[in-house]
Enzyme design. Structure first.
Site, PDB file in Angstrom:
ATOM      1  N   ILE A 178       0.829  -1.200   0.000  1.00  0.00           N
ATOM      2  CA  ILE A 178       0.000   0.000   0.000  1.00  0.00           C
ATOM      3  C   ILE A 178       0.864   1.250   0.000  1.00  0.00           C
ATOM      4  CG2 ILE A 178      -1.720   1.317   1.290  1.00  0.00           C
ATOM      5  CD1 ILE A 178      -2.776  -1.322   2.409  1.00  0.00           C
ATOM      6  N   ASP A 214      13.790   3.363  11.123  1.00  0.00           N
ATOM      7  CA  ASP A 214      12.901   2.438  11.825  1.00  0.00           C
ATOM      8  C   ASP A 214      11.969   3.240  12.724  1.00  0.00           C
ATOM      9  OD1 ASP A 214      11.630   0.497  13.275  1.00  0.00           O
ATOM     10  OD2 ASP A 214      13.451  -0.600  13.820  1.00  0.00           O
ATOM     11  N   ASN A 272       1.790   5.123   7.097  1.00  0.00           N
ATOM     12  CA  ASN A 272       1.409   3.829   6.544  1.00  0.00           C
ATOM     13  C   ASN A 272       2.149   2.662   7.192  1.00  0.00           C
ATOM     14  OD1 ASN A 272       0.504   1.855   4.302  1.00  0.00           O
ATOM     15  ND2 ASN A 272       2.741   1.832   4.120  1.00  0.00           N
ATOM     16  N   SER A 274      -5.434   3.173   9.238  1.00  0.00           N
ATOM     17  CA  SER A 274      -6.069   2.344  10.249  1.00  0.00           C
ATOM     18  C   SER A 274      -6.430   1.013   9.612  1.00  0.00           C
ATOM     19  CB  SER A 274      -7.294   3.057  10.835  1.00  0.00           C
ATOM     20  OG  SER A 274      -7.885   2.269  11.850  1.00  0.00           O
ATOM     21  N   SER A 275      -7.502   0.392  10.062  1.00  0.00           N
ATOM     22  CA  SER A 275      -7.925  -0.905   9.537  1.00  0.00           C
ATOM     23  C   SER A 275      -9.334  -1.182  10.029  1.00  0.00           C
ATOM     24  CB  SER A 275      -6.987  -2.013  10.021  1.00  0.00           C
ATOM     25  OG  SER A 275      -7.533  -3.298   9.767  1.00  0.00           O
ATOM     26  N   TYR A 279      -3.329  -5.971  17.376  1.00  0.00           N
ATOM     27  CA  TYR A 279      -3.392  -5.212  16.126  1.00  0.00           C
ATOM     28  C   TYR A 279      -4.629  -4.324  16.085  1.00  0.00           C
ATOM     29  CZ  TYR A 279      -3.504  -4.184  11.129  1.00  0.00           C
ATOM     30  OH  TYR A 279      -3.554  -3.544   9.912  1.00  0.00           O
TER      31      TYR A 279
END
Length: 286
Positions: free
Chosen positions: A20, A69, A106, A157-158, A171
């Site tokens: 993505i 990182d 992301n 997000s998700s 998660y």
């Protein structure tokens, strides 16, 4: 060139060497945006270099990679510092101004396990990358954001923040946290930038493919009822159509999710902030 609504702007995309993130970087570049491609490990260096060359050649923008990182305390500030050094050094000018117009948070990790098997190190690693990383990155970027509300911040997000999928205590919780921070940042940064989140569901690529058969069976019913996830013969690739017969439908193509992120970065999205915008084909409806 038509459609270059982000010409001359600077965008940073974290976790952008693949998936993505890579698709979002290309979407922004296609709109004329100069792009910083952040990646975590040395193994992604060649991917970031190849993507940078592609975007420069195809869209005539500046693009370069920065290894940092974001799961470490110093990674986010190092990313901003490297970006500033690059754009102020070429060409050098005493009145040069450094501004970050777009930030796409992301980069993320997913470590799934059921309740009895959750490990503290998995919690720590997930929240450092998915929650603390974006927070520290915004902190480091604040001095360089626009002061006229033209800035754009998009957090990944998700649907996992809402759906309670098996094994996603960590998660899903991390994604709920990024949604909460999105709303706070939309208020605190209202004179600088809009701040929104998008909430993909299954997306093509190794992260989704790595889920267990049990997880995929549990999400199948959701996929079957998502209006845009039905695979279509003659439009989708044959292997996608065949796989959909087992999984219930097709995952999103990365470019489809990227298109929604890119849309939120345009001037037309100036009246949208503090929102979690659907990027899941209707799998989750509010």
């Amino acid at each position: 060139m038509a459609g270059r609504v982000l010409a001359g702007k600077l965008g940073i995309v974290t976790g952008a060497s693949r998936g993505i993130g890579s698709a979002i970087a290309e979407n922004l570049a296609s709109k004329g945006c100069n792009v910083v491609i952040n990646y975590t490990s040395k193994s992604s260096t060649s991917l970031a270099k190849d993507l940078s060359k592609k975007l420069q050649a195809k869209y005539g923008v500046q693009a370069f990679g920065v290894q940092a990182d974001l799961g470490t305390p110093t990674g986010p500030s190092a990313l901003i510092a490297a970006t500033k050094d690059h754009f102020l050094s070429s060409p050098p000018s005493p009145d040069a101004k450094f501004q970050i117009d777009i930030l796409i948070n992301n980069a993320g990790v997913a470590r799934n396990d059921k309740l009895p098997d959750i490990k503290i190190e998995d919690f720590d690693a997930t929240y450092h990358v998915n929650v603390l990383g974006p927070l520290l990155l915004i902190q480091a970027a604040i001095p360089y954001l626009p002061t006229d509300r033209s800035g754009r911040i998009v957090n990944l997000s998700s649907i996992s923040s809402d759906c309670g999928f098996l094994g996603q205590s960590i998660y899903g919780g991390s994604k709920a946290a990024i949604e909460a921070m999105t709303r706070v940042w939309a208020r605190e940064l209202s004179e600088r930038a809009t701040v929104n989140a998008i909430n993909p569901g299954p997306v093509e690529g190794p992260m989704y493919a790595a889920n267990s058969d049990e997880f995929k069976a549990g999400i199948k019913g959701w996929i079957e009822h998502a209006p845009l996830m039905r695979a279509r013969a003659g439009i989708d690739a044959e292997d996608v159509v065949v796989e959909a017969k087992t999984s219930g439908g097709r995952p999103a193509y990365a470019r489809e999710v990227a298109g929604i992120a890119g849309m939120l970065c345009t001037p037309d999205a100036a009246w949208c902030t503090g929102q979690v915008v659907c990027a899941n084909g209707g799998l989750l409806m509010h």
